[in-house]
Write a protein that holds these residues in place. Structure first.
Motif, mmCIF file in Angstrom:
data_model
loop_
_atom_site.group_PDB
_atom_site.id
_atom_site.type_symbol
_atom_site.label_atom_id
_atom_site.label_comp_id
_atom_site.label_asym_id
_atom_site.label_seq_id
_atom_site.Cartn_x
_atom_site.Cartn_y
_atom_site.Cartn_z
ATOM 1 N N ILE A 9 0.866 -1.325 -0.008
ATOM 2 C CA ILE A 9 -0.106 0.109 -0.117
ATOM 3 C C ILE A 9 0.850 1.204 -0.022
ATOM 4 C CG2 ILE A 9 -1.684 1.327 1.493
ATOM 5 C CD1 ILE A 9 -2.757 -1.165 2.174
ATOM 6 N N ALA A 10 1.890 1.172 0.803
ATOM 7 C CA ALA A 10 2.861 2.437 0.881
ATOM 8 C C ALA A 10 3.459 2.675 -0.585
ATOM 9 C CB ALA A 10 3.997 2.045 2.018
ATOM 10 N N SER A 11 3.913 1.497 -1.185
ATOM 11 C CA SER A 11 4.389 1.744 -2.644
ATOM 12 C C SER A 11 3.475 2.347 -3.529
ATOM 13 C CB SER A 11 4.931 0.641 -2.958
ATOM 14 O OG SER A 11 3.919 -0.574 -3.568
ATOM 15 N N LEU A 12 2.202 1.999 -3.526
ATOM 16 C CA LEU A 12 0.980 2.330 -4.255
ATOM 17 C C LEU A 12 0.558 3.762 -4.111
ATOM 18 C CD1 LEU A 12 -1.625 -0.439 -4.055
ATOM 19 C CD2 LEU A 12 -0.077 0.039 -5.941
ATOM 20 N N VAL A 13 0.889 4.572 -2.838
ATOM 21 C CA VAL A 13 0.563 5.628 -2.476
ATOM 22 C C VAL A 13 1.728 6.854 -2.396
ATOM 23 C CG1 VAL A 13 -1.421 4.894 -1.196
ATOM 24 C CG2 VAL A 13 0.655 5.792 -0.071
ATOM 25 N N ALA A 14 3.045 6.066 -2.538
ATOM 26 C CA ALA A 14 4.099 6.912 -2.526
ATOM 27 C C ALA A 14 4.119 8.348 -3.756
ATOM 28 C CB ALA A 14 5.389 6.073 -2.620
ATOM 29 N N GLY A 15 3.775 7.578 -5.026
ATOM 30 C CA GLY A 15 4.044 8.591 -6.104
ATOM 31 C C GLY A 15 3.069 9.848 -6.067
ATOM 32 N N ASP A 16 2.069 9.633 -5.338
ATOM 33 C CA ASP A 16 1.224 10.753 -5.199
ATOM 34 C C ASP A 16 1.342 11.581 -3.575
ATOM 35 O OD1 ASP A 16 -0.103 10.340 -7.471
ATOM 36 O OD2 ASP A 16 -1.834 9.071 -6.502
ATOM 37 N N LEU A 17 2.176 11.080 -2.881
ATOM 38 C CA LEU A 17 2.632 11.660 -1.741
ATOM 39 C C LEU A 17 1.349 11.501 -0.583
ATOM 40 C CD1 LEU A 17 5.230 14.403 -2.784
ATOM 41 C CD2 LEU A 17 5.618 12.224 -1.675
ATOM 42 N N LYS A 18 0.358 10.835 -0.848
ATOM 43 C CA LYS A 18 -0.867 10.817 0.163
ATOM 44 C C LYS A 18 -0.153 10.572 1.452
ATOM 45 C CE LYS A 18 -3.517 8.193 -3.331
ATOM 46 N NZ LYS A 18 -4.470 9.059 -3.770
ATOM 47 N N LYS A 19 -0.823 11.090 2.556
ATOM 48 C CA LYS A 19 -0.618 10.769 3.900
ATOM 49 C C LYS A 19 -1.195 9.309 3.991
ATOM 50 C CE LYS A 19 -1.734 13.648 7.175
ATOM 51 N NZ LYS A 19 -0.584 13.951 7.684
ATOM 52 N N VAL A 20 -0.287 8.493 5.034
ATOM 53 C CA VAL A 20 -0.456 7.244 5.394
ATOM 54 C C VAL A 20 -0.071 6.844 6.633
ATOM 55 C CG1 VAL A 20 1.704 6.648 4.568
ATOM 56 C CG2 VAL A 20 -0.157 4.926 4.338
ATOM 57 N N THR A 21 -1.084 5.985 7.297
ATOM 58 C CA THR A 21 -0.820 5.493 8.462
ATOM 59 C C THR A 21 -1.113 4.153 8.439
ATOM 60 O OG1 THR A 21 -1.885 7.361 9.609
ATOM 61 C CG2 THR A 21 -1.655 5.380 10.953
ATOM 62 N N LEU A 22 -0.057 3.375 8.887
ATOM 63 C CA LEU A 22 -0.133 1.782 8.891
ATOM 64 C C LEU A 22 0.371 1.236 10.129
ATOM 65 C CD1 LEU A 22 2.315 1.701 5.805
ATOM 66 C CD2 LEU A 22 -0.186 1.550 5.556
ATOM 67 N N GLU A 23 -0.869 0.145 10.668
ATOM 68 C CA GLU A 23 -0.761 -0.365 11.867
ATOM 69 C C GLU A 23 -0.424 -1.850 11.539
ATOM 70 O OE1 GLU A 23 -0.792 -3.127 14.527
ATOM 71 O OE2 GLU A 23 -3.290 -2.340 14.649
ATOM 72 N N LEU A 24 0.828 -2.379 11.392
ATOM 73 C CA LEU A 24 1.106 -3.454 11.041
ATOM 74 C C LEU A 24 1.386 -4.723 11.898
ATOM 75 C CD1 LEU A 24 3.265 -2.172 8.156
ATOM 76 C CD2 LEU A 24 0.909 -2.622 8.105
ATOM 77 N N GLY A 25 2.019 -5.698 11.416
ATOM 78 C CA GLY A 25 2.202 -6.940 12.230
ATOM 79 C C GLY A 25 3.050 -6.866 13.316
ATOM 80 N N GLY A 26 3.164 -7.821 14.481
ATOM 81 C CA GLY A 26 4.126 -7.886 15.420
ATOM 82 C C GLY A 26 4.379 -9.428 15.684
ATOM 83 N N ASN A 27 5.417 -9.558 16.651
ATOM 84 C CA ASN A 27 5.562 -10.801 17.186
ATOM 85 C C ASN A 27 6.255 -10.391 18.654
ATOM 86 O OD1 ASN A 27 6.069 -13.461 17.763
ATOM 87 N ND2 ASN A 27 7.675 -13.497 16.318
ATOM 88 N N ASP A 28 4.998 -9.729 19.623
ATOM 89 C CA ASP A 28 5.482 -9.358 20.866
ATOM 90 C C ASP A 28 6.084 -10.057 21.733
ATOM 91 O OD1 ASP A 28 4.098 -7.123 19.325
ATOM 92 O OD2 ASP A 28 3.020 -6.778 21.272
ATOM 93 N N ALA A 29 7.057 -9.940 22.391
ATOM 94 C CA ALA A 29 7.666 -10.633 23.321
ATOM 95 C C ALA A 29 7.239 -10.135 24.858
ATOM 96 C CB ALA A 29 9.230 -10.749 23.243
ATOM 97 N N GLY A 30 7.096 -11.052 25.788
ATOM 98 C CA GLY A 30 6.994 -10.902 27.299
ATOM 99 C C GLY A 30 7.932 -11.485 27.769
ATOM 100 N N ILE A 31 8.865 -10.766 28.901
ATOM 101 C CA ILE A 31 10.005 -11.540 29.744
ATOM 102 C C ILE A 31 9.320 -11.227 31.127
ATOM 103 C CG2 ILE A 31 12.094 -11.103 30.379
ATOM 104 C CD1 ILE A 31 12.781 -9.497 27.726
ATOM 105 N N VAL A 32 9.438 -12.511 31.737
ATOM 106 C CA VAL A 32 8.977 -12.685 33.119
ATOM 107 C C VAL A 32 10.409 -12.849 33.877
ATOM 108 C CG1 VAL A 32 7.886 -14.190 34.690
ATOM 109 C CG2 VAL A 32 6.984 -13.998 32.535
#
Length: 452
Positions: free
Chosen positions: A211-234
């Motif tokens: 999506i970022a590559s599609l909108v870059a040419g028009d300099l559209k504003k973009v907000t992306l909330e993407l994947g994670g692999n969240d770690a927890g440490i006990v």
């Protein structure tokens, strides 16, 4: 073309709707442009009042919306009701946000103010895991800032979004929010449309980068909330009785199908067996079944592809020598059900540790040295969230400093709040949502510099 919406608890068709075509996308954007002109000319007070009315209408439609979410997404009804409640609260919060000019200087020479203007038509693409809540997260700050929205919900869970669109338009201006239904053939022309000025997307990192590559040419504003692999440490000083329930809930909320879920748990060896035993006990107490049935606490995985992916990860873990612990499923279930699963002593290079599982399985890994485990907990690619669990001490503060994720929780995980900015670092996102920062992402800046 007709699209069947499948109930993941039964594998049966819940609803059938029509898929959008290119003309539908263009027409939706055109209608949104017209609505934007009317909406953006309303005062902040008028927009705020309208959004409060929307929130009240969502609350009134709560029972209907919750049942829709359970039928198409699969989560237990109580969790769908929580999602509706969150949608109401988030809408009220955004309605109350202020967009007042910021005075940077008021001197004998000049007065300088920063004003915030709406961007125009916003394109929103939402996932299937929290379909109502994430639609609210995208839509409400955009509307509060004065924009209109064209939303493409996941084609697996579009029914609640269509109902939400009706509610919003009834209490704002006609066609302020439009919905289009489909996959890539709809999403790509939507985000690439020249009259779309901002794109907000929640989903996988590969799609977000595309999506970022599609909108870059028009300099559209973009907000992306993407994947994670969240770690927890006990930590070694952690009190297992205090943290076990919360660790389970933040790992398995929504059957583990949440971007910010705790997905890898590293436990000091001195506390390892006690915490594993506690997690297994909590998992065994879950009532797995159709979310519409009374007493059910744990629903199915949402779709067949995700179900097969998670099952393959569990099989891979077992074949690699890890201990896989899960209660037997109740008899008679015919959906995409996986019992909450604890994986003990997994190798660090297997899929369920290295990659985001996005399902009801948690690898629990013992460690002896905190410096060594930190090098494993910090992911090379993802940095959405992370957590540390223990009593206050220098080690806890050190872990907080070392974790490089967008959010670091202490004795908690996966908590998102309407007033707290949320977003990922590295390949886990671009920009933020929530709070004033999230609202401003739906605006463009105009500086007014008046000489005196």
């Amino acid at each position: 073309m007709a699209l069947d919406i499948i109930n993941p608890a039964t594998k049966k068709t819940y609803k059938t709707i029509q898929v959008s075509i290119l003309d539908d996308v263009n027409n939706a954007v055109e209608r949104a442009k017209v609505a934007f002109k009317e909406w953006s000319e309303k005062s902040h007070e008028e927009r705020s009042a309208a959004l409060h009315n929307v929130a009240n209408a969502i609350e009134k439609a709560g029972p209907e919306l919750a049942e829709i979410v359970t039928a198409e997404q699969g989560k237990p009804l109580f969790l769908a009701q929580f999602e509706v409640g969150g949608a109401v609260g988030w809408t009220h919060y955004n309605a109350d946000l202020k967009l007042e000019p910021e005075v940077l200087e008021d001197s004998a020479e000049r007065r300088v103010e920063v004003h915030r203007m709406p961007v125009g038509v916003v394109a929103s693409i939402t996932p299937w895991n929290w379909p109502l809540m994430i639609a609210i997260w995208h839509i409400m700050p955009a509307l509060r800032a004065g924009n209109s929205v064209v939303i493409k919900p996941s084609s697996l869970t579009p029914i609640n979004t269509l109902r939400l669109v009706d509610i919003i338009n009834e209490h704002t201006v006609p066609n302020l929010v439009q919905a289009v239904i489909g996959e890539r053939e709809v999403g790509e022309p939507l985000v690439s449309h020249p009259d779309v000025k901002k794109v907000v997307f929640t989903g996988s990192t590969p799609v977000g980068k595309h999506i970022a590559s599609l909108v870059a040419g028009d300099l559209k504003k973009v907000t992306l909330e993407l994947g994670g692999n969240d770690a927890g440490i006990v930590l070694e000083n952690a009190n297992i009785d205090k943290i076990a329930e919360k660790i389970f809930m933040t790992s398995f909320v929504n059957m583990g199908q949440t971007c910010a879920c705790l997905k890898r748990l590293y436990v000091h060896r001195s506390k390892y067996e006690a915490l594993c035993d506690a997690l297994v006990k909590i998992a065994a107490a879950q009532v797995v079944g159709n979310g519409m049935q009374e007493g059910v606490t744990f629903g199915p995985v949402q779709n067949v592809n995700q179900y097969e992916k998670v099952k393959a990860m569990i099989t891979d873990a077992r074949e690699s020598g890890a201990e896989v612990i899960a209660a037997d499923l109740p008899s008679g279930l015919d959906g995409y059900f996986i019992a909450p699963t604890i994986i003990k002593n997994p190798q660090h290079n297997i899929d369920v540790v290295c990659h985001e599982q996005f399902g009801p399985v948690l690898p629990v890994i013992p460690y002896d040295d905190l410096n060594d485990v930190m090098s494993k907990a910090i992911h090379e690619e993802f940095a959405l969230g992370g957590s540390v669990w223990g009593e206050p001490c220098a080690e806890l503060d050190w872990v907080v400093d070392q974790l490089d994720s967008g959010t670091v929780w202490v004795n908690n995980h996966a908590e998102v709040l309407p007033h707290v900015p949320f977003g990922g670092n590295k390949s886990s996102g671009l920009g933020v949502e929530f709070g004033m920062e999230g609202l401003l992402e739906n605006t463009v800046r105009k500086v007014i510099n008046r000489a005196k």
